[in-house]
Design a protein around this motif. Structure first.
Motif, PDB file in Angstrom:
ATOM      1  N   ASN A 396      54.725  40.339  42.634  1.00 39.81           N
ATOM      2  CA  ASN A 396      54.432  41.611  41.969  1.00 39.81           C
ATOM      3  C   ASN A 396      53.510  41.497  40.766  1.00 39.81           C
ATOM      4  OD1 ASN A 396      56.221  42.881  43.774  1.00 39.81           O
ATOM      5  ND2 ASN A 396      57.969  42.425  42.458  1.00 39.81           N
ATOM      6  N   ILE A 397      53.812  40.556  39.870  1.00 33.50           N
ATOM      7  CA  ILE A 397      53.103  40.528  38.582  1.00 33.50           C
ATOM      8  C   ILE A 397      51.688  39.992  38.727  1.00 33.50           C
ATOM      9  CG2 ILE A 397      53.152  39.589  36.246  1.00 33.50           C
ATOM     10  CD1 ILE A 397      56.229  39.525  36.512  1.00 33.50           C
ATOM     11  N   ARG A 398      51.511  38.917  39.467  1.00 32.54           N
ATOM     12  CA  ARG A 398      50.171  38.344  39.641  1.00 32.54           C
ATOM     13  C   ARG A 398      49.171  39.373  40.166  1.00 32.54           C
ATOM     14  NH1 ARG A 398      47.725  36.714  44.048  1.00 32.54           N
ATOM     15  NH2 ARG A 398      45.986  35.213  43.941  1.00 32.54           N
ATOM     16  N   PRO A 399      49.495  40.122  41.247  1.00 34.21           N
ATOM     17  CA  PRO A 399      48.531  41.137  41.714  1.00 34.21           C
ATOM     18  C   PRO A 399      48.216  42.181  40.648  1.00 34.21           C
ATOM     19  CG  PRO A 399      50.209  40.744  43.382  1.00 34.21           C
ATOM     20  CD  PRO A 399      50.675  40.041  42.140  1.00 34.21           C
ATOM     21  N   LEU A 400      49.218  42.579  39.852  1.00 28.94           N
ATOM     22  CA  LEU A 400      48.970  43.555  38.786  1.00 28.94           C
ATOM     23  C   LEU A 400      48.026  42.997  37.728  1.00 28.94           C
ATOM     24  CD1 LEU A 400      52.532  45.068  38.164  1.00 28.94           C
ATOM     25  CD2 LEU A 400      50.580  46.182  39.260  1.00 28.94           C
ATOM     26  N   VAL A 401      48.234  41.737  37.365  1.00 21.19           N
ATOM     27  CA  VAL A 401      47.386  41.115  36.347  1.00 21.19           C
ATOM     28  C   VAL A 401      45.955  40.987  36.845  1.00 21.19           C
ATOM     29  CG1 VAL A 401      46.968  38.984  35.054  1.00 21.19           C
ATOM     30  CG2 VAL A 401      49.289  39.904  35.213  1.00 21.19           C
ATOM     31  N   LEU A 402      45.779  40.581  38.102  1.00 17.34           N
ATOM     32  CA  LEU A 402      44.425  40.450  38.651  1.00 17.34           C
ATOM     33  C   LEU A 402      43.720  41.803  38.725  1.00 17.34           C
ATOM     34  CD1 LEU A 402      44.916  37.819  41.501  1.00 17.34           C
ATOM     35  CD2 LEU A 402      43.872  37.489  39.257  1.00 17.34           C
ATOM     36  N   ARG A 403      44.456  42.846  39.071  1.00 18.42           N
ATOM     37  CA  ARG A 403      43.846  44.180  39.105  1.00 18.42           C
ATOM     38  C   ARG A 403      43.466  44.629  37.695  1.00 18.42           C
ATOM     39  NH1 ARG A 403      47.734  45.437  43.237  1.00 18.42           N
ATOM     40  NH2 ARG A 403      49.040  46.628  41.791  1.00 18.42           N
ATOM     41  N   PHE A 404      44.295  44.294  36.730  1.00 20.94           N
ATOM     42  CA  PHE A 404      43.997  44.628  35.340  1.00 20.94           C
ATOM     43  C   PHE A 404      42.726  43.902  34.875  1.00 20.94           C
ATOM     44  CE2 PHE A 404      44.661  43.827  30.733  1.00 20.94           C
ATOM     45  CZ  PHE A 404      44.706  45.147  30.293  1.00 20.94           C
ATOM     46  N   ILE A 405      42.594  42.640  35.259  1.00 21.46           N
ATOM     47  CA  ILE A 405      41.399  41.864  34.920  1.00 21.46           C
ATOM     48  C   ILE A 405      40.163  42.493  35.557  1.00 21.46           C
ATOM     49  CG2 ILE A 405      40.230  39.669  35.382  1.00 21.46           C
ATOM     50  CD1 ILE A 405      42.930  38.289  34.919  1.00 21.46           C
ATOM     51  N   ASP A 406      40.265  42.834  36.837  1.00 16.64           N
ATOM     52  CA  ASP A 406      39.130  43.446  37.527  1.00 16.64           C
ATOM     53  C   ASP A 406      38.751  44.782  36.897  1.00 16.64           C
ATOM     54  OD1 ASP A 406      39.009  41.338  39.259  1.00 16.64           O
ATOM     55  OD2 ASP A 406      40.196  42.312  40.823  1.00 16.64           O
ATOM     56  N   ALA A 407      39.754  45.541  36.480  1.00 15.11           N
ATOM     57  CA  ALA A 407      39.490  46.855  35.897  1.00 15.11           C
ATOM     58  C   ALA A 407      38.723  46.747  34.593  1.00 15.11           C
ATOM     59  CB  ALA A 407      40.808  47.597  35.664  1.00 15.11           C
ATOM     60  N   ASN A 408      38.872  45.610  33.931  1.00 18.75           N
ATOM     61  CA  ASN A 408      38.230  45.451  32.629  1.00 18.75           C
ATOM     62  C   ASN A 408      37.144  44.384  32.628  1.00 18.75           C
ATOM     63  OD1 ASN A 408      39.936  47.273  30.742  1.00 18.75           O
ATOM     64  ND2 ASN A 408      41.444  46.186  31.967  1.00 18.75           N
ATOM     65  N   GLY A 409      36.645  44.072  33.830  1.00 20.03           N
ATOM     66  CA  GLY A 409      35.510  43.181  33.946  1.00 20.03           C
ATOM     67  C   GLY A 409      34.216  43.965  33.934  1.00 20.03           C
ATOM     68  N   ASP A 410      33.134  43.293  34.266  1.00 18.55           N
ATOM     69  CA  ASP A 410      31.824  43.954  34.267  1.00 18.55           C
ATOM     70  C   ASP A 410      31.723  45.017  35.346  1.00 18.55           C
ATOM     71  OD1 ASP A 410      30.690  42.654  32.120  1.00 18.55           O
ATOM     72  OD2 ASP A 410      30.100  40.934  33.334  1.00 18.55           O
ATOM     73  N   THR A 411      32.278  44.689  36.520  1.00 18.32           N
ATOM     74  CA  THR A 411      32.153  45.607  37.653  1.00 18.32           C
ATOM     75  C   THR A 411      33.480  45.745  38.364  1.00 18.32           C
ATOM     76  OG1 THR A 411      31.442  43.736  39.019  1.00 18.32           O
ATOM     77  CG2 THR A 411      29.718  45.113  38.054  1.00 18.32           C
ATOM     78  N   PRO A 412      34.267  46.769  38.041  1.00 22.67           N
ATOM     79  CA  PRO A 412      35.521  46.993  38.771  1.00 22.67           C
ATOM     80  C   PRO A 412      35.280  47.006  40.268  1.00 22.67           C
ATOM     81  CG  PRO A 412      35.348  48.474  36.896  1.00 22.67           C
ATOM     82  CD  PRO A 412      34.023  47.790  37.013  1.00 22.67           C
ATOM     83  N   GLN A 413      36.118  46.256  41.020  1.00 23.52           N
ATOM     84  CA  GLN A 413      35.831  46.024  42.434  1.00 23.52           C
ATOM     85  C   GLN A 413      36.011  47.252  43.310  1.00 23.52           C
ATOM     86  OE1 GLN A 413      37.920  42.579  43.822  1.00 23.52           O
ATOM     87  NE2 GLN A 413      36.953  41.210  42.362  1.00 23.52           N
ATOM     88  N   ASP A 414      36.836  48.209  42.846  1.00 24.11           N
ATOM     89  CA  ASP A 414      37.050  49.366  43.719  1.00 24.11           C
ATOM     90  C   ASP A 414      36.252  50.587  43.272  1.00 24.11           C
ATOM     91  OD1 ASP A 414      38.342  50.040  41.444  1.00 24.11           O
ATOM     92  OD2 ASP A 414      40.268  50.533  42.385  1.00 24.11           O
ATOM     93  N   GLY A 415      35.391  50.407  42.251  1.00 26.33           N
ATOM     94  CA  GLY A 415      34.559  51.510  41.807  1.00 26.33           C
ATOM     95  C   GLY A 415      35.225  52.455  40.850  1.00 26.33           C
ATOM     96  N   LYS A 416      36.542  52.247  40.573  1.00 23.38           N
ATOM     97  CA  LYS A 416      37.238  53.123  39.642  1.00 23.38           C
ATOM     98  C   LYS A 416      36.977  52.688  38.206  1.00 23.38           C
ATOM     99  CE  LYS A 416      41.018  54.129  42.853  1.00 23.38           C
ATOM    100  NZ  LYS A 416      42.489  54.078  43.044  1.00 23.38           N
ATOM    101  N   SER A 417      37.191  53.592  37.303  1.00 21.44           N
ATOM    102  CA  SER A 417      36.994  53.271  35.898  1.00 21.44           C
ATOM    103  C   SER A 417      38.140  52.421  35.402  1.00 21.44           C
ATOM    104  CB  SER A 417      36.930  54.555  35.066  1.00 21.44           C
ATOM    105  OG  SER A 417      38.195  55.179  35.051  1.00 21.44           O
ATOM    106  N   PRO A 418      37.922  51.617  34.334  1.00 25.25           N
ATOM    107  CA  PRO A 418      39.001  50.853  33.753  1.00 25.25           C
ATOM    108  C   PRO A 418      40.169  51.719  33.344  1.00 25.25           C
ATOM    109  CG  PRO A 418      36.892  50.075  32.940  1.00 25.25           C
ATOM    110  CD  PRO A 418      36.618  51.316  33.747  1.00 25.25           C
TER     111      PRO A 418
END
Length: 425
Positions: A396-418
């Protein structure tokens, strides 16, 4: 000298128990006894094997033993370690995976300096390596650091983190586990004022005592019950003549280990009793669940005395981080100055070390950070270890953390805003 005597006495007791275990194992496995069908010899051998292994592990730094990483090219890539920044009390270590394309996620894992080596996060590293470029703070055993290297307290620790973040650059995502969470928050705030361009993109705090009084536990209550004078008298010793750090004041790892075990004495007693039974019945294995856990759990390191005492006094007793009154090198650190670094907290509902409420307090301190850049998660049923290395982390936690990282990187992978991603996380 009195403290050197007690330090060496603990080492003598440990060494004696290891020798007793080895002796029992050798006697119990004597070939002539094989002709005597008495189970006592099997039990003596089993007791000796478990005892020798237990006391031997207490002074051995575990290897990382990171397995090869499989990537999209269909090959397994061997993992090596490289020291990026070398310091007397700890290094910035990089896990290098030759031959693969460097992942977009660059992660700094801040390991605890709380009695165990950074290898305590081995399973965390293994789980993140396929999807991220991983660095970690590899703290050194204080008994091996000469007195000439000077002191090391929580301000020095914070400045080490500042330097490590500067070295890694602004595209870094930081994950702090347990004890270093408040100091990692302070280091990020320090950079916000002193070197904004070196700030990481995101900060994930896992099970850390940002505000120890938010939800008191046995750990925080202990800090309240004893005075600093009592703590120094009872816990601090000088390293003996066997090690390079001879004469250095430390909180010994063996003393810390006895505290760890006393918190769940019955559980540990049953675990070792059951393991002796399994060994006697030939049901145990070299890398079974018991050995995997205790090989790491029993491997303890000494902490510099000034680090241990300043942690208790300034983090737990005075609550300097919780009150936003922390000072580093004469400069007050204002956590409210964090305005761009996304912050996420993770807690376990059954954490008996940093109970729910202690870590999430970080979000209230980030007064300059918009709510869209704040996130929190409480993992139901998870204890302290589970939120960074157990089943709860993996599922549970690892996927949430990775999504949080992606959301606040240069280019969110799913196109959504951080903002949207953080709210969902």
């Amino acid at each position: 000298m009195r403290y050197m005597v007690t330090y060496d006495l603990m080492e003598t007791i440990r060494n004696t128990n290891q020798w007793l275990g080895a002796t029992a194992s050798a006697i119990g496995s004597y070939p002539a006894f094989a002709m005597i069908p008495n189970p006592a010899f099997a039990w003596m051998t089993a007791w000796g094997d478990v005892t020798e292994r237990t006391f031997e592990r207490m002074v051995v730094k575990p290897d990382w033993n990171i397995p090869p990483v499989a990537t999209t090219d269909g090959q397994d890539h061997v993992v090596s370690t490289k020291i990026v920044v070398k310091r007397p009390f700890g290094d910035l270590l990089h896990f290098v995976v030759p031959g693969r394309k460097t992942p977009a996620r660059k992660v700094l894992l801040v390991a605890p300096m709380s009695g165990h080596y950074a290898t305590l996060l081995r399973s965390t590293v293994i789980s993140l390596l396929p999807d991220a470029d991983i660095y970690i703070t590899d703290w050194h055993n204080a008994r091996d650091i000469p007195v000439s290297a000077g002191k090391f307290d929580i301000e020095d620790y914070t400045l080490y983190l500042v330097d490590f973040m500067r070295e890694m650059g602004p595209d870094t995502h930081v994950i702090a586990v347990c004890q270093p969470a408040p100091l990692t928050l302070a280091a990020t705030a320090y950079l916000a004022e002193e070197d904004p361009n070196a700030q990481p993109r995101s900060l994930t705090l896992i099970g850390g005592p940002i505000d120890p009084d938010a939800t008191p536990t046995d750990v925080t209550d202990f800090g309240r019950r004893v005075t600093m004078g009592q703590l120094e008298e009872l816990m601090i010793q000088r390293v003996g003549f066997k090690y390079q750090g001879v004469g250095r004041l430390v909180y010994p790892g063996l003393l810390q280990l006895s505290s760890f075990i006393s918190m769940n004495a019955e559980k540990h007693f049953n675990a070792f009793s059951n393991q002796i039974t399994r060994v006697a019945q030939k049901k145990a294995a070299e890398h079974d669940k018991h050995n995997r856990f205790y090989d790491e759990y029993l491997a303890v390191m000494d902490m510099p005395a000034e680090f241990y005492l300043s942690t208790v006094e300034r983090i737990f007793k005075n609550g300097e981080i919780a009150k936003n009154q922390f000072v580093v090198a004469g400069k007050k650190v204002d956590i409210g100055k964090i305005t761009t670094v996304a912050v996420k907290t993770v807690e376990g509902s059954k954490d008996d070390i940093s109970a729910p409420g202690q870590c999430i307090a970080a979000l209230a301190l980030c007064t300059g950070l918009p709510d869209a850049k704040k996130a929190s998660h409480v993992e139901e049923g998870a204890g302290h270890y589970g939120i960074f290395a157990g089943k709860s982390w993996r599922k549970n936690i690892r996927p949430l953390v990775l999504r949080f990282i992606d959301a606040n990187g240069d280019t969110p992978q799913d196109g959504k805003s951080p903002a949207n991603k953080n709210a969902a996380a």
